[in-house]
Design a protein around this motif. Structure first.
Motif, short mmCIF file in Angstrom:
data_model
loop_
_atom_site.label_atom_id
_atom_site.label_comp_id
_atom_site.label_asym_id
_atom_site.label_seq_id
_atom_site.Cartn_x
_atom_site.Cartn_y
_atom_site.Cartn_z
N ASP A 83 -61.81 97.07 60.64
CA ASP A 83 -60.75 97.11 58.80
C ASP A 83 -60.49 98.25 58.25
N ASP A 84 -61.01 99.29 59.00
CA ASP A 84 -60.32 100.56 59.07
C ASP A 84 -59.94 101.22 59.77
N MET A 85 -60.05 100.72 60.74
CA MET A 85 -59.25 101.65 62.09
C MET A 85 -58.25 101.26 62.43
N VAL A 86 -57.83 99.61 61.45
CA VAL A 86 -56.48 99.66 61.80
C VAL A 86 -55.84 99.60 60.12
N ARG B 38 -43.11 109.42 66.32
CA ARG B 38 -41.33 108.29 66.87
C ARG B 38 -41.96 109.09 68.42
N ARG B 39 -42.58 110.38 68.75
CA ARG B 39 -42.27 110.65 70.40
C ARG B 39 -43.69 110.35 71.03
N SER B 40 -45.38 110.55 70.05
CA SER B 40 -46.26 111.16 70.47
C SER B 40 -46.92 109.40 71.12
N LEU B 41 -47.47 109.66 72.32
CA LEU B 41 -48.41 108.53 72.28
C LEU B 41 -49.65 108.07 71.55
N LEU B 42 -49.70 106.69 70.99
CA LEU B 42 -50.29 106.10 70.16
C LEU B 42 -51.75 105.83 70.42
N VAL B 43 -53.03 106.75 70.11
CA VAL B 43 -54.08 105.83 70.48
C VAL B 43 -55.45 105.76 69.06
N ALA B 44 -55.95 104.81 69.40
CA ALA B 44 -57.01 104.40 68.60
C ALA B 44 -58.61 104.35 69.07
N ASP B 45 -59.47 103.83 68.34
CA ASP B 45 -60.19 104.16 68.51
C ASP B 45 -61.32 102.16 68.54
N LEU B 46 -61.82 101.79 69.35
CA LEU B 46 -62.21 101.08 68.99
C LEU B 46 -63.73 101.12 68.43
N PRO B 47 -64.13 100.86 67.08
CA PRO B 47 -65.42 101.81 66.41
C PRO B 47 -66.74 101.07 66.76
N PHE B 48 -67.72 101.43 66.12
CA PHE B 48 -68.87 100.79 66.60
C PHE B 48 -69.67 99.27 66.93
N GLU C 160 -60.07 91.06 70.46
CA GLU C 160 -59.35 90.70 69.57
C GLU C 160 -59.76 92.05 68.43
N ALA C 161 -59.90 93.21 68.42
CA ALA C 161 -60.21 94.15 67.98
C ALA C 161 -58.96 95.05 68.73
N SER C 162 -58.74 95.16 69.21
CA SER C 162 -57.51 95.89 70.64
C SER C 162 -56.65 95.04 70.07
N THR C 163 -56.16 93.79 70.14
CA THR C 163 -55.36 92.99 69.57
C THR C 163 -54.46 93.81 68.69
N ARG C 164 -55.64 93.54 67.14
CA ARG C 164 -55.36 93.86 66.08
C ARG C 164 -54.04 95.85 65.69
N LEU C 165 -55.23 96.53 66.56
CA LEU C 165 -54.74 98.07 66.86
C LEU C 165 -53.69 97.95 67.32
N LEU C 166 -53.21 97.13 68.78
CA LEU C 166 -52.18 97.11 68.67
C LEU C 166 -51.51 97.06 67.54
N GLN C 167 -51.06 95.72 67.26
CA GLN C 167 -50.35 94.89 66.36
C GLN C 167 -49.84 96.38 65.06
N GLN D 142 -51.07 102.10 70.96
CA GLN D 142 -50.39 102.04 72.37
C GLN D 142 -51.46 101.68 73.85
N MET D 143 -52.29 102.36 72.88
CA MET D 143 -53.61 102.55 73.83
C MET D 143 -54.60 102.68 72.96
N VAL D 144 -55.71 101.35 73.52
CA VAL D 144 -57.24 101.61 72.27
C VAL D 144 -58.66 102.46 73.43
N LYS D 145 -59.47 102.91 72.12
CA LYS D 145 -60.06 104.67 73.18
C LYS D 145 -61.47 103.47 72.71
N LEU D 146 -62.24 103.60 74.43
CA LEU D 146 -63.90 103.02 74.00
C LEU D 146 -64.58 103.80 74.24
N GLU D 147 -66.44 104.08 74.13
CA GLU D 147 -67.33 104.90 74.66
C GLU D 147 -68.10 104.61 75.46
#
Length: 271
Positions: free
Chosen positions: A69-72, A83-93, A104-111, A115-120
């Protein structure tokens, strides 16, 4: 030399073109619309909504308390400034503990606007990467010092100085690329190892404490502006606000330093 058109949004396929063309990518973290807008307008190629927000925004001692929820929430407000930069979001712990949870988490972040998710990590995360990519979700992998593993690692320590660990990192880098990752963050690894991995994989590498030979660099917002967060200041950090004179000037100075290869210098790298 290939260079993205600064007037057009940076796309996922353009990342591979940048690597092939020798164009270094400048990445910064962002957590709200205001900073995102300045970073975007000042030339940052990629913005990362990092789970680092747990430490630099929420005041926690690690990234572990950050929720999906924090990440979303933060992804949605950052997206409003981009407007121009590519936006990446972390999948949290533990959001990527299983392929289904990651989807499920990635779908929420893209919505929310990513434009991309990051995982460790690699290992069982390879299955997660394949699962997401097969379902049209671009993935950025993250190897080396993985902050979500802080308890197992015993702190925030350089990874890859021992031969066995270095060998595993090289193998993991090849594996995440084969699994379908489009981008790879290398954190706190010796410069020579990062150089070898960058030469060996077809996807762009983004370094943070990984020396000057990666295909791009990333810094945390607070670190590159010299803001005190209550945490120890890493060796790889540089305050660009002093030489830039303003936040926008700092971004332009950072982007220029990354593109020309003057940052990071030896004083920001590990051997």
């Amino acid at each position: 030399m290939y260079a993205p058109d600064d007037r057009k949004p940076l796309t996922v396929p353009a990342l591979a073109e940048a690597k092939r063309g020798g164009h270094r990518l400048a990445m910064l973290t962002a957590y709200d619309a205001g900073f995102a807008r300045v970073f975007d307008e000042s030339g940052a190629d990629i913005l990362l909504v990092g789970d680092s927000l747990g430490m630099v925004v929420q005041g926690h001692g690690s990234t572990l308390p950050v929720s999906v929820d924090d990440m979303v929430y933060h992804t949605a407000i950052v997206a409003r400034g981009v407007r121009r930069s590519l936006l990446v979001a972390d999948l949290p712990f533990q959001a990527d503990a299983t392929p289904e949870r990651a989807l499920e988490a990635s779908t929420r972040l893209l919505q929310a606007g990513a434009q991309m998710v990051k995982l460790e990590g690699a290992g069982h995360k390879l299955e997660v990467i394949r699962f997401l990519v097969e379902r049209e979700i671009p993935v950025c992998a993250h190897l080396g010092l993985t902050p979500q593993s802080v308890l197992r690692l015993g702190g925030y320590k350089v990874q890859g100085r021992e031969d066995a660990v270095a060998r595993r990192l090289r193998e993991d880098a090849a594996a995440v690329a084969e699994a379908g990752a489009t981008l790879l963050v290398l954190e706190c690894v010796p410069s020579g190892l990062a150089e070898a991995i960058t030469a060996a994989v077809v996807i762009p590498t983004i370094g943070i404490g990984a020396g000057p030979h990666c295909d791009g660099q990333v810094l945390v917002l607070h670190d590159f502006l010299g803001l005190h967060t209550g945490h120890r200041r890493p060796k790889f950090v540089k305050d660009f606000l002093g030489e830039g004179g303003s936040v926008a000037g700092a971004v332009k100075a950072y982007v220029a330093a990354v593109r020309e290869g003057s940052f990071p210098g030896p004083e920001h790298s590990y051997e």
